[in-house]
Motif scaffolding. Sequence first.
Motif, short mmCIF file in Angstrom:
data_model
loop_
_atom_site.label_atom_id
_atom_site.label_comp_id
_atom_site.label_asym_id
_atom_site.label_seq_id
_atom_site.Cartn_x
_atom_site.Cartn_y
_atom_site.Cartn_z
N ALA A 1 0.83 -1.21 0.00
CA ALA A 1 0.00 0.00 0.00
C ALA A 1 0.86 1.26 0.00
N SER A 2 1.93 1.24 0.77
CA SER A 2 2.81 2.41 0.85
C SER A 2 3.51 2.64 -0.48
N ALA A 3 3.93 1.57 -1.14
CA ALA A 3 4.56 1.71 -2.45
C ALA A 3 3.58 2.28 -3.47
N LEU A 4 2.35 1.81 -3.44
CA LEU A 4 1.34 2.33 -4.37
C LEU A 4 0.99 3.78 -4.08
N LEU A 5 0.97 4.15 -2.80
CA LEU A 5 0.74 5.54 -2.44
C LEU A 5 1.86 6.42 -2.99
N ALA A 6 3.11 5.97 -2.82
CA ALA A 6 4.25 6.74 -3.33
C ALA A 6 4.19 6.92 -4.84
N ALA A 7 3.68 5.90 -5.53
CA ALA A 7 3.63 5.93 -7.00
C ALA A 7 2.38 6.59 -7.55
N SER A 8 1.40 6.87 -6.70
CA SER A 8 0.14 7.41 -7.22
C SER A 8 0.37 8.75 -7.90
N LEU A 9 -0.25 8.92 -9.04
CA LEU A 9 -0.06 10.11 -9.86
C LEU A 9 -0.36 11.38 -9.07
N LEU A 10 -1.41 11.34 -8.25
CA LEU A 10 -1.79 12.51 -7.48
C LEU A 10 -0.70 12.92 -6.50
N LEU A 11 -0.15 11.95 -5.75
CA LEU A 11 0.89 12.30 -4.78
C LEU A 11 2.17 12.71 -5.49
N VAL A 12 2.50 12.08 -6.59
CA VAL A 12 3.69 12.47 -7.35
C VAL A 12 3.56 13.92 -7.80
N VAL A 13 2.39 14.30 -8.28
CA VAL A 13 2.18 15.70 -8.68
C VAL A 13 2.31 16.62 -7.48
N GLU A 14 1.72 16.22 -6.34
CA GLU A 14 1.75 17.08 -5.16
C GLU A 14 3.17 17.27 -4.63
N THR A 15 4.04 16.28 -4.79
CA THR A 15 5.43 16.46 -4.35
C THR A 15 6.15 17.49 -5.19
N HIS A 16 5.65 17.75 -6.38
CA HIS A 16 6.29 18.70 -7.29
C HIS A 16 5.63 20.07 -7.26
N ILE A 17 4.77 20.31 -6.28
CA ILE A 17 4.10 21.59 -6.14
C ILE A 17 4.36 22.12 -4.74
N ALA A 18 4.91 23.31 -4.63
CA ALA A 18 5.32 23.86 -3.34
C ALA A 18 4.12 24.43 -2.59
N LYS A 19 3.24 23.53 -2.15
CA LYS A 19 2.09 23.97 -1.36
C LYS A 19 1.80 22.97 -0.25
N THR A 20 0.59 22.95 0.26
CA THR A 20 0.29 22.38 1.57
C THR A 20 0.01 20.88 1.58
N ASP A 21 -0.60 20.33 0.55
CA ASP A 21 -1.35 19.10 0.70
C ASP A 21 -0.51 17.85 0.97
N ALA A 22 0.68 17.76 0.43
CA ALA A 22 1.52 16.59 0.71
C ALA A 22 1.96 16.60 2.17
N ALA A 23 2.30 17.78 2.70
CA ALA A 23 2.67 17.88 4.11
C ALA A 23 1.47 17.59 5.00
N LEU A 24 0.29 18.07 4.60
CA LEU A 24 -0.93 17.78 5.37
C LEU A 24 -1.18 16.28 5.43
#
Length: 559
Positions: free
Chosen positions: A135-158
Motif C-alpha cells: 500500500a505504501s509503495a502504491l501511495l508513493a507511486a500514485s499520480l496525485l501524490l507524485v504531482v503534489e510532491t512537485h508543487i510547493a504547497k500544503t497538501d503533501a505535508a498535510l
Amino acid sequence: MVIAPSSPGALDRLRETRRPRLWLSLLCLLMWAPGLFSLPAGDRDEARFAQASRQMVESGDYVRIRNGTVERNKKPVGIHWAQAGIVHAMEAVGLPARGWIGSYRLAAALGAWLAVLATYSFGRALVGRRAAFLASALLAASLLLVVETHIAKTDAALLATIATAMGLMGRAYLAPSTFTARAALGFWLALGVGVLLKGPIAPMVPLFAGLTLYVADRGWRVGAPWVRALRLGWGIPLMIGCALPWLVAIGIATEGRFFSQALGDDMLNKVGSGEEAHWGPPGYYLLSFGIAAFPGAFLVLRGLAGAWAARLRPGTRFLLAWAAPTWLLFEAVATKLPHYVLPAYPALFLLGAAWACDPLRQSAPRWLAWIGWAALYGTGIGLAIGAVVLPVLADGRVSIPGLLAVPVIGLLLWATTRAARAGEWARAGLSAAVLAVPLYWVVLGGVLPHLTAPWVSTRVGTLVAAEGVPASRFGITGFHEPSLVFAVGTETRLLTTGADAARFLAGGAGRLVAVEGRELPRFEAEAAAIGLHPHAVGRVEGFNYVRGRHVAIVLFRVP
C-alpha cells in the motif's frame, strides 16, 4: 478461484525485506526526484505559496502571509514556516535557495515521504506487514501524490499529519488497553501541526471517522474504549494550543482580517460555490480516481467489494470509516480539485493491498474489474500519448524522451497484466509501482522541464537578469502571473496598462519594462506622446496555460 503464486520472486522478497522503510525511502527518492528541482515554478498556487514564504525570509516577518504588498489570508502559516526553514538551512550551508523553486518544493516532498512511511508503520497493525508495504509503495507511486510532491504547497505535508494521526487512532481502536499516553500525545501533536497547515481539515478526518465508528459499533450501547484511550480531555486543548499563539498573533497583525477572509471568503465559498471555476458535480472524485490513483487504482477498485464484505473485521472497519466519510464530504462540497480527497488515499490503498495479499480473497465483480483495467490502461496510454504529443503541440518538435514513454508504458502494462493473470495480485501492484519510476523520469524529468512555450515567466526572468536590472526597476503589463514575480523578484512592478508601462520606463534611468502584445498599441501611443524612444531588447513568446492563450512579450529599455 484463486491461483497461488508459483514461486517467490524478487518483488515478493522486497515486500518481506528486513529494511522496508529503507526500500520505501529509496522508491520515493527515485519516484519523485525527476523534475523536483528542474521544473519551473507553476501558476498559480505554487508560485503564490513560494513567493509568500520567500517574503517571510526576506522580511523576517513570520506572522503575516503576503504576496507583494497584498495580504494572503487564505491558509494558516505552517507550510510557509516549513519552506522558510528549509531555505534558511540551505543558505546556511552556502546554497542559493531563496530564488530557487526546488527549495520550496522540498517541504512537500518531505511531507509525502513521511506520509508513505506512516502508512507503512501504522498500516501493519491494520492489514499486516506485507500489505502495508504494498500500500505504501502504491501511495508513493500514485499520480496525485507524485504531482503534489512537485508543487510547493500544503497538501503533501498535510497528508503526513493525517496519515500519522489516523494510524495512531487505528492503534487506539484495535487495542485501546495498550494505547499509551505517549501515543495519544503523538496523535494530538500531529493534528496540531495539521491545523497549522490547513486549519480544520486535519482534525476533520478523525472526527468523521470517529463518528462513523461510534455509530457503526453502537458505541452508546457497548461503549467506545478507544475514545477514552485518545485522552480527549487534555488532547483537544493541546491540539488547539499548537496553533493558538500564531492565531492570536495573526489576528492582531491583520486586525481580524485573516479570520474573515480565510473562513468567509475562502472556506465557505468553496463549500457553497465552485470557487475560481473549480466546480464539479457529485461523483467527480469517483470518476477521476482511476487517473489520480494510477497505477494502483485497479487494485483498490478490485478490493472494494471484498472490503465491504469484511467490514466486521476491526482493521477493515476502521479503514472504511477513515475513507468513506472523508470522500463523501468532499463529493458534497461545490469546489472540487483532485487533491482534496488525498487524505483518504492511505486508507484506500491499504484496503486494496489487503485484498491483493489475502490468499482467501474473493474475486471482484466483473464490472468493477473491467473499470479497474480501464483505469490502468486508459491512464497509462494517455500519459504515453501526452508525453509524445505535448512537445509537438507546445514547441513544434519531437521529444526523444517523450518517445520513450511508449515502451515504458508498454512494459508496465505487460508486467502488471502478466502477474494479474497468474493470480499474483500483490506482485501485479508492486510491479506497477516499481515500473512507474521510469515513467515519471520520462515525463517529469525528460519532457516537461524541456518544454519552452509554457515557461514564459522563467524566460522573462532570464532576460531581465541578462540585462542586469534589479526587480525594483522592472515593470510588466499584460502578464501578471505569480510565477513572474517569483522568477524576477518581490519588488517587480505589476503595471495596469501599456500607458502605465511607458510612464514607468520614463520615470528613471536604468529601467526595463515588459509589454504583452495586447498592451503594445497603448504603450507605443503613450511613449510617442511623452517623447520617449524605447528600443526592444528581447522578446518572449509562449502559452499562458492558466488563461489558455498565446502571449508575446517584448522587453524595452531607453538608450
